[in-house]
Design a protein around this motif. Sequence first.
Motif, PDB file in Angstrom:
ATOM      1  N   ASN A 197     -73.028 -16.109 -72.232  1.00  0.00           N
ATOM      2  CA  ASN A 197     -74.319 -15.745 -71.654  1.00  0.00           C
ATOM      3  C   ASN A 197     -74.420 -14.224 -71.481  1.00  0.00           C
ATOM      4  OD1 ASN A 197     -76.850 -16.321 -70.059  1.00  0.00           O
ATOM      5  ND2 ASN A 197     -75.612 -15.338 -68.478  1.00  0.00           N
ATOM      6  N   HIS A 203     -81.623 -14.619 -74.110  1.00  0.00           N
ATOM      7  CA  HIS A 203     -82.185 -15.335 -72.962  1.00  0.00           C
ATOM      8  C   HIS A 203     -82.944 -14.410 -72.005  1.00  0.00           C
ATOM      9  CE1 HIS A 203     -78.462 -13.714 -71.120  1.00  0.00           C
ATOM     10  NE2 HIS A 203     -79.054 -13.881 -69.958  1.00  0.00           N
ATOM     11  N   HIS A 208     -84.688 -13.450 -67.179  1.00  0.00           N
ATOM     12  CA  HIS A 208     -84.611 -12.276 -66.294  1.00  0.00           C
ATOM     13  C   HIS A 208     -85.902 -11.462 -66.386  1.00  0.00           C
ATOM     14  CE1 HIS A 208     -80.365 -13.114 -65.951  1.00  0.00           C
ATOM     15  NE2 HIS A 208     -80.107 -12.806 -67.207  1.00  0.00           N
ATOM     16  N   ASP A 341     -78.583 -16.097 -64.044  1.00  0.00           N
ATOM     17  CA  ASP A 341     -77.557 -16.397 -65.051  1.00  0.00           C
ATOM     18  C   ASP A 341     -76.763 -17.648 -64.680  1.00  0.00           C
ATOM     19  OD1 ASP A 341     -77.905 -14.464 -67.052  1.00  0.00           O
ATOM     20  OD2 ASP A 341     -76.950 -12.932 -65.819  1.00  0.00           O
TER      21      ASP A 341
HETATM   22 FE   LIG Z   1     -78.323 -12.896 -68.234  1.00  0.00          FE
END
Ligand SMILES: [Fe+2]
Length: 392
Positions: A197, A203, A208, A341
């Motif tokens: 990650n 992502h 985020h 996360d």
């Molecule tokens: Fe992240």
Amino acid sequence: MDTKNFNNLETIELSSPASFYLDSDRFDQELQCVWFRNWIFAAHISDLPEIGDFLVSRIGDQEIIIVRTESGIRGYFNTCRHRGSALCAESVGHFHSGSIRCPYHHWTYSLEGELVQIPRLDETVSFSSSSYPLYSVATQVWEGCIFFNLAVEPLESLPAGVQPTASILRNWNVASLSVAHRFETTLDCNWKIIWENFLECYHCPGVHRELSSLVPIYQRTFMEPKDERDWDKRDDRSDPRFSGGMSEGNFSWTIDGQLHGERFPDLTEEEFDAGYVYAQHLPSMFIVGHPDYVRLVWFRPLSPTKTVFSCYWLLSQASLEKADLDLASIVDFGLKVIEEDARVCELNQRGLSSLPHLQGLLVPQEYDVLNFQKWVESQVQVGAVNVNRNSR
Ligand SMILES: [Fe+2]
Ligand code: FES
């Protein structure tokens, strides 16, 4: 001949098999081949200010005592030479009287690991206590970060494993900083999920939102300019959506994007303008230098599906002495990103148990995930490292 000058993959690749994140034999193999071979982060030097201060670090079922002694930082397996009791029940503390006393039958060791006292041993019994020191573990310190290595003979020096270079955070003087805030949690996921990650920004726009608005290149799912094909031919390279770095008017990873600690005095203009400078040491930690604080993140695998995740926020003495220091603005921003996360890491782990999911895919932006998976596999292929102190 065309030489590829950008980071991203040019094809879709296979990710690691789902069993690598679930299987206990695979987990044991990764402990023995990866975690016992490499230098593992344990603490910041400011965690152990006094001689006799200790903490216990755990990876898998191995517990390691890290203690400050007159000779420096020493490491020992948390086990007594008598009948193997754990020496430290607590995970942090202070050895009083300059010795380590086993809580069971009180065999006592010096901080340097020598067996110095065996209570009520019949004097006629012949016994060489010097042959029974604590099992020692190698330790090294890089930029104030204490690491240990379980191998009997560690293969490489600690700084050699810091990426991109061991000197990249030199101007932050990390060894001189203090821990202003600590966070620790246990995530329900395999340790590799956390790295994977961390190593992609595919992502970022979806997970985020605030971070991607501070760092516009993240909105585009890229980590750095060189991720893109033809990155060097753009005429808008100074735009942070393409150059990386902070958005207009923002300087640090804080709730409002402003500096809240004192600017580190030795930073170059380039280091200041970047807003974030990363270093990492596989498999246990990464560290980020911001203009006014340093964030240090590290992991310890407990089982195939449980990993301890810790974060330190390190500030200079000048920042800590600021009357109007708004530490919450620094810490709360980091905690938000960590929560975001953590959520997707745990979701990722949950989905990997689905019976039909045998293996996932990596898109071009996930080139560093592929690099990481290849690194783990190369370590596993080399085999287990020797950690047996009794072998002759
Ligand atoms: Fe992240
Ligand atoms: S097990 Fe430590 S003194 Fe007996």
